[in-house]
Design a protein around this motif. Structure first.
Motif, mmCIF file in Angstrom:
data_model
loop_
_atom_site.group_PDB
_atom_site.id
_atom_site.type_symbol
_atom_site.label_atom_id
_atom_site.label_comp_id
_atom_site.label_asym_id
_atom_site.label_seq_id
_atom_site.Cartn_x
_atom_site.Cartn_y
_atom_site.Cartn_z
ATOM 1 N N ASN A 92 -29.861 -44.888 -0.327
ATOM 2 C CA ASN A 92 -30.740 -45.890 -0.880
ATOM 3 C C ASN A 92 -29.858 -46.837 -1.694
ATOM 4 O O ASN A 92 -28.646 -46.837 -1.527
ATOM 5 C CB ASN A 92 -31.828 -45.235 -1.740
ATOM 6 C CG ASN A 92 -32.821 -44.451 -0.885
ATOM 7 O OD1 ASN A 92 -33.591 -45.018 -0.145
ATOM 8 N ND2 ASN A 92 -32.776 -43.123 -0.981
ATOM 9 N N GLN A 93 -30.417 -47.661 -2.528
ATOM 10 C CA GLN A 93 -29.613 -48.613 -3.292
ATOM 11 C C GLN A 93 -30.093 -48.645 -4.743
ATOM 12 O O GLN A 93 -30.689 -49.610 -5.190
ATOM 13 C CB GLN A 93 -29.687 -50.014 -2.664
ATOM 14 C CG GLN A 93 -28.961 -50.159 -1.348
ATOM 15 C CD GLN A 93 -27.466 -49.959 -1.485
ATOM 16 O OE1 GLN A 93 -26.855 -50.348 -2.477
ATOM 17 N NE2 GLN A 93 -26.857 -49.329 -0.490
ATOM 18 N N ARG A 119 -34.762 -48.999 -4.487
ATOM 19 C CA ARG A 119 -33.769 -49.786 -5.217
ATOM 20 C C ARG A 119 -34.007 -49.666 -6.712
ATOM 21 O O ARG A 119 -35.040 -49.198 -7.163
ATOM 22 C CB ARG A 119 -33.839 -51.269 -4.806
ATOM 23 C CG ARG A 119 -33.479 -51.479 -3.346
ATOM 24 C CD ARG A 119 -33.540 -52.946 -2.966
ATOM 25 N NE ARG A 119 -33.155 -53.138 -1.570
ATOM 26 C CZ ARG A 119 -31.918 -53.290 -1.152
ATOM 27 N NH1 ARG A 119 -30.929 -53.277 -2.047
ATOM 28 N NH2 ARG A 119 -31.644 -53.446 0.119
ATOM 29 N N SER A 141 -40.474 -47.974 -0.129
ATOM 30 C CA SER A 141 -39.921 -48.506 -1.366
ATOM 31 C C SER A 141 -40.402 -47.624 -2.512
ATOM 32 O O SER A 141 -41.017 -46.588 -2.307
ATOM 33 C CB SER A 141 -40.375 -49.957 -1.572
ATOM 34 O OG SER A 141 -41.782 -50.012 -1.649
ATOM 35 N N THR A 183 -38.968 -46.710 5.860
ATOM 36 C CA THR A 183 -38.720 -47.955 5.115
ATOM 37 C C THR A 183 -39.514 -47.994 3.817
ATOM 38 O O THR A 183 -39.984 -49.038 3.401
ATOM 39 C CB THR A 183 -39.091 -49.179 5.976
ATOM 40 O OG1 THR A 183 -40.454 -49.063 6.393
ATOM 41 C CG2 THR A 183 -38.205 -49.277 7.200
ATOM 42 N N HIS A 227 -32.347 -42.384 3.038
ATOM 43 C CA HIS A 227 -32.328 -43.453 4.039
ATOM 44 C C HIS A 227 -33.638 -44.221 4.062
ATOM 45 O O HIS A 227 -34.247 -44.411 5.112
ATOM 46 C CB HIS A 227 -32.011 -42.892 5.423
ATOM 47 C CG HIS A 227 -30.675 -42.245 5.523
ATOM 48 N ND1 HIS A 227 -29.536 -42.921 5.882
ATOM 49 C CD2 HIS A 227 -30.285 -40.973 5.292
ATOM 50 C CE1 HIS A 227 -28.508 -42.100 5.882
ATOM 51 N NE2 HIS A 227 -28.933 -40.906 5.517
ATOM 52 N N ASN A 228 -34.093 -44.669 2.903
ATOM 53 C CA ASN A 228 -35.234 -45.555 2.813
ATOM 54 C C ASN A 228 -34.787 -46.840 2.120
ATOM 55 O O ASN A 228 -33.639 -47.250 2.306
ATOM 56 C CB ASN A 228 -36.382 -44.871 2.070
ATOM 57 C CG ASN A 228 -37.178 -43.947 2.990
ATOM 58 O OD1 ASN A 228 -37.923 -44.402 3.836
ATOM 59 N ND2 ASN A 228 -37.008 -42.644 2.824
ATOM 60 N N SER A 229 -35.645 -47.466 1.359
ATOM 61 C CA SER A 229 -35.282 -48.739 0.725
ATOM 62 C C SER A 229 -35.546 -48.707 -0.772
ATOM 63 O O SER A 229 -35.951 -49.701 -1.367
ATOM 64 C CB SER A 229 -36.071 -49.896 1.374
ATOM 65 O OG SER A 229 -35.814 -49.954 2.745
ATOM 66 N N ASN A 247 -25.387 -44.563 -2.603
ATOM 67 C CA ASN A 247 -26.408 -45.227 -3.400
ATOM 68 C C ASN A 247 -25.839 -46.273 -4.353
ATOM 69 O O ASN A 247 -26.571 -46.793 -5.187
ATOM 70 C CB ASN A 247 -27.204 -44.191 -4.214
ATOM 71 C CG ASN A 247 -28.318 -43.550 -3.427
ATOM 72 O OD1 ASN A 247 -29.211 -44.231 -2.948
ATOM 73 N ND2 ASN A 247 -28.256 -42.249 -3.258
#
Length: 963
Positions: A254-255, A233, A209, A207, A229-231, A278
């Motif tokens: 991720n995003q 952004r 960032s 998780t 596959h983490n967070s 993504n």
């Protein structure tokens, strides 16, 4: 007698195997045995089954047990001279061990710190993708392993190991570090980061960032980096441009929500790049041609609208290209032409799934001579399958499904000898198509009608499939006999295949390793004498789905290896005991038990303590009777329990409160009685759905229910509940806010099959089933009870409530003025109560309201004006003293007005009449009417009995109408 004795002697004298003797001797060499307990362990001959601590099989001679426990107790060292316990200890360590791989061994519990004694270890792999129960709370034991070069702890829960970065940073020789899916705590910005030798770093599935990049940027040596596959952004981590030697980079899932940065295409040594999922935007630029070392590029599942195909075609080293989801918006033949540069000579895997590529799959495909994997799925390709595809002799995986191919399926496809996986679209397939496909491992087709497999009854396939997925195929009315020759399959999925037959005995005797079988939605008949005793892969439990068939008879004994059993919508009858109460001594794996919509009878057996892993149980719509067994409380992982529409009775057992993980409880349409237990609110704190309608519960609604902050559906209708509605219902916080999530409510436990919650909810008097949209449903139904008092104002604070039904009670007082605040309300029923006063004007604010019923109360005045209110049927306002549309009474001067409508008010809320003569007329009329009816009844016994019998019958019929 002598022959019997001689046989016994042979059995008892079985000698151990020489290989096991030598293994035990080698084991002894690494043990310190100060008391010489293992003196009998020697190589001087004799039967090693006679050695101290060994137990052998009497027939095979194999060692089956090893008893080396210390014969003394630790307390003996203080009570007996000579310290016997310490002297009899066996000790030893594999001090010279260099390589240890215990991955995916399904261990549970904490990792023993004694592994830190392996001071010469260089390779340590403990990763586990199967077990959810392996953990470690600190990693200080790793600091001793200074020679460690490879460390993989992926899948192990390290959420409490806050020292993970400090410890791994102190390992001077570390080259490969993999801590994927470990639930690690994020790392703040740090200085003095070493990792001087680190070449591979895998921190995916955690998780983190963007803050973690601060110290990753200091690493100059990595050649492989996986942060997927983490967070993360926002923008891509620009610091990665400072890693010129980077060869492997995964930033998937991720995003970033941005375009692809140009500096990524300047990492000249990059061989592997994964940017999947993504939400990347824009196009893949011409600079992608700079990645001349690339062997694998993946841009799948983003929001990209185009790609520099000519530049991609010039990447001569590229082996794998994934453009799935990229809206190329070109003709398929143009795409293949653009990619057919030097790329076509080496490309082995091409993924063009959902790329909006119209046109035909043209002859250019034949240029990709070394192509092994071809996925051209859901891209609107039409026309025939090109003959050039048959020339690609190296093809291993082919997916042509969800397109618009026409013509018959080409027979030459059966000449692709290397083919292992085949997904095909609508067509008729025969045994000719598989004539030489000897390596096929997976056969799968689109879940669309029109597919059929036509083979002769005696066909023997030339392949051994591992997975068979032919959902919605027409396999013929007979049970597929060719399955008899498939000995290696692990996955069988043939629902809705048109089978009208019994399951042959040979099917249950297949010596298969399979862990998934779905034969649902056919017309399979007959009885099931046994369930396949499967042997799934380690760490998994098998799944069996025979739902929606015509199976009948008694339930067979359930093997302990089955994890998911779906048998609903059949005609099974009799007791559940033969299935659940057999072989109780074996450890059970069952997590999901669905037997709904059958003809099962008798009580729920009180042997559920043998099935501790059950998390979803659905037994609705059967003929089960008796009370709930106390062993129901042993199901500590239970999350969903559906027993609706049976003949169950008695009180709810207190043991049920032990099922503290329950999310859905449906006991409706049974004969349960007694008071509602307060432990529902005190112990079932996670519960979201409670349906107890149509039972015989009585007494007050316990205030403890107000503690259920996650509650979204509460249905207590059609019981004998009394007292007031608790004022604290506004504590249902999940009903307070508007719910926007359309994700289904699902349950899972370990590696069992995920189960989606399905619940029946009564709205507008109609029983509706919700599954995928269940999270959007919020409902409170207390109808048809004996509730008294006023409607609590707190109910109007439930701003996310969509359905509210308080009808057929004895509620009094006024409708709360704040009713108009419930902006999401779609269904509202206050009918058949004793509510008084006017309908609040604010009710016209309920713009989503599609049903309103306030009939048969003591309401007065004008119906508030609102577009939706005037559209409701007039009968929903009947039995009151209301006026205005949709009623025919238009509220003239002689009609009833709501409070405050005029200056001359009386006790009836503002009627402009002469109150003296009104009361006198009313009193006189009452006296005349009373004696005209009560007089004959009082003095005529026959009339009196007939009259009350009529009233009793009318009351019974009226109550049945609302049940």
């Amino acid at each position: 007698m002598n022959s019997v004795i001689s046989i016994c002697n042979v059995i008892s004298d079985a000698a151990c195997l020489e290989s096991e003797r030598q293994a035990l001797l080698r084991f002894k060499q690494d043990l310190a045995d100060s008391s010489d307990r293992l003196a009998s362990w020697n190589n001087s001959g004799g039967n090693c089954c006679d050695w101290t601590g060994l137990v052998c099989d009497n027939i095979t001679g194999r060692v089956i047990e090893l008893h080396l426990a210390n014969p003394h107790h630790p307390d003996d060292d203080t009570a007996v001279p000579g310290k016997p316990y310490e002297r009899s200890r066996l000790s030893g360590s594999l001090h010279n061990l260099r390589y240890l791989n215990l991955s995916n061994s399904a261990f549970e519990g904490s990792i023993p710190p004694q592994l830190g004694n392996l001071t010469n270890i260089q390779y340590l792999d403990l990763h586990d993708t199967l077990s959810n129960y392996l953990f470690k709370e600190d990693l200080q034991w790793l600091t001793i392993l200074t020679k460690l070069k490879f460390l993989d702890l992926s899948g192990i829960t390290l959420s409490k190991a806050s020292d993970w970065f400090e410890v791994t940073n102190a390992l001077p020789s570390l080259i490969v570090l993999s801590l994927s899916n470990c639930d690690l705590d994020p790392v703040p910005a740090l200085k003095n980061v070493k990792f001087s030798s680190l070449g591979t770093l895998d921190l995916s599935y955690n998780t983190f960032s963007n803050s973690i990049f601060t110290w990753i940027f200091t690493l100059t040596s990595p050649v492989s980096l996986d942060l997927g596959h983490n967070s993360f952004r926002g923008h891509h981590p620009g610091g990665l441009r400072n890693m010129p030697s980077l060869a492997y980079l995964s930033l998937s899932s991720n995003q970033f929500n941005s375009s692809i940065p140009d500096w990524l295409f300047r990492l000249n040594h990059l061989q592997y790049l994964n940017l999947n999922s993504n939400n990347l935007q824009g196009t893949i630029s011409e600079d992608v041609g700079n990645l001349t070392s690339s062997m694998s590029l993946s841009f799948a599942d983003n929001n990209l609208q185009g790609a520099a195909l000519r530049s991609l075609g010039n990447l001569c080293s590229l082996i794998t290209l994934d453009l799935s989801g990229v809206r190329l918006s070109q003709d398929m033949s143009d795409v293949l032409e653009s990619l057919s540069g030097c790329l076509s000579d080496g490309l082995e895997s091409l993924f063009l799934v959902n790329c909006e590529l119209p046109g035909h799959l043209s002859y250019q495909l034949g240029r990709f001579k070394n192509l092994r994997d071809l996925y051209v799925t859901k891209i609107s390709i039409s026309g025939p399958i090109p003959y050039s595809l048959g020339k690609l002799a190296s093809l291993r995986q082919v997916d042509l499904s969800k397109n618009q191919f026409n013509g018959s399926f080409p027979e030459w496809l059966g000449q692709l000898r290397e083919l292992e996986l085949l997904w095909i679209g609508e067509s008729v397939v025969s045994e000719v198509h598989f004539s030489n496909v000897t390596r096929l491992k997976l056969l799968q087709a689109s879940v669309i009608p029109g597919l059929s497999l036509k083979v002769s009854p005696g066909w023997i396939p030339p392949f051994q499939l591992g997975a068979i997925a032919l959902s919605s195929w027409n396999l013929g009315s007979r049970f597929p006999r060719w399955l008899r020759f498939q000995k290696d399959f692990m996955f069988l999925d043939i629902p809705a295949a048109g089978i009208v037959d019994t399951i042959p005995d040979w099917f249950w005797n297949l010596s298969s390793q399979f862990f998934y079988m779905n034969l649902s939605h056919n017309q399979i008949q007959g009885e099931v004498a046994q369930i396949l005793n499967t042997n799934p892969p380690a760490g998994y439990a098998s799944s069996i789905d025979l739902s929606s068939n015509f199976l009948q008879g008694l339930l067979p004994c359930l093997p302990s290896t089955v994890g998911t059993l779906d048998l609903p919508n059949n005609s099974f009858s009799g007791s559940m005991s033969p299935m659940l109460c057999c072989k109780t001594e074996e450890p059970k794996s069952l997590g999901t038990l669905h037997l709904a919509d059958n003809h099962l009878s008798g009580p729920i057996p009180d042997c559920l303590m043998s099935w501790p892993n059950i998390f979803s149980m659905n037994l609705k719509n059967n003929n089960l009777s008796g009370s709930l067994p106390s062993s129901m409380g042993s199901l500590s992982f239970l999350q969903s329990l559906h027993l609706r529409k049976n003949n169950l009775s008695g009180i709810l057992p207190p043991s049920l409160q032990n099922c503290s993980l329950l999310l859905a409880l449906n006991l409706s349409e049974n004969k349960f009685e007694g008071n509602l237990p307060s432990w529902i609110g005190e112990k079932l704190s996670k519960i979201m759905i409670v349906s107890l309608r149509s039972n015989n519960f009585q007494g007050d609604i316990p205030h403890a229910l107000c503690a259920l902050s996650s509650l979204t559906i509460l249905d207590l209708a059609h019981n004998n509940l009394s007292g007031k509605i608790p004022e604290c219902f506004n504590n249902f916080s999940s009903m307070v806010s508007k719910r926007n999530s359309s994700d289904p409510i699902s349950y899972s436990f370990g590696h069992f099959k995920n189960s989606i919650e399905t619940t029946l909810v009564v709205i507008k008097g109609i029983l509706l089933e919700y599954s995928s949209t269940l999270r959007l449903v919020t409902s409170l139904d207390l109808s048809d009870n004996y509730l008294t008092g006023e409607i609590p104002v707190g109910i109007t604070y439930l701003l996310g409530l969509r359905s509210l039904n308080l009808s057929i009670n004895h509620l009094s007082g006024r409708i709360p003025q704040t009713i108009g605040n419930m902006g999401t309300l779609e269904y509202l029923d206050f009918s058949y109560n004793q509510l008084s006063g006017a309908i609040p004007e604010s009710i016209s604010n309920l713009t989503f309201l599609s049903y309103l019923n306030v009939a048969y109360n003591n309401l007065i005045g004008k119906i508030p004006t609102g577009t939706q209110l005037q559209s409701f049927v007039a009968s929903n306002f009947a039995g009151n003293n209301l006026c205005g549309p949709p009623l025919t009474d238009n509220c003239n001067t002689n009609s009833v007005k709501p409070d405050g409508a005029g200056n001359s008010e009386g006790p009836m809320g503002g009627l402009e009449v002469d109150w003296f003569w009104f009361y006198m007329s009313a009193a006189l009329g009452f006296v005349v009417a009373f004696w005209s009816i009560a007089g004959p009844l009082l003095f005529n016994k026959t009339w009196r009995h007939a009259y009350f019998k009529m009233l009793d019958g009318m009351g019974t019929k009226a109550r049945q109408c609302f049940l």
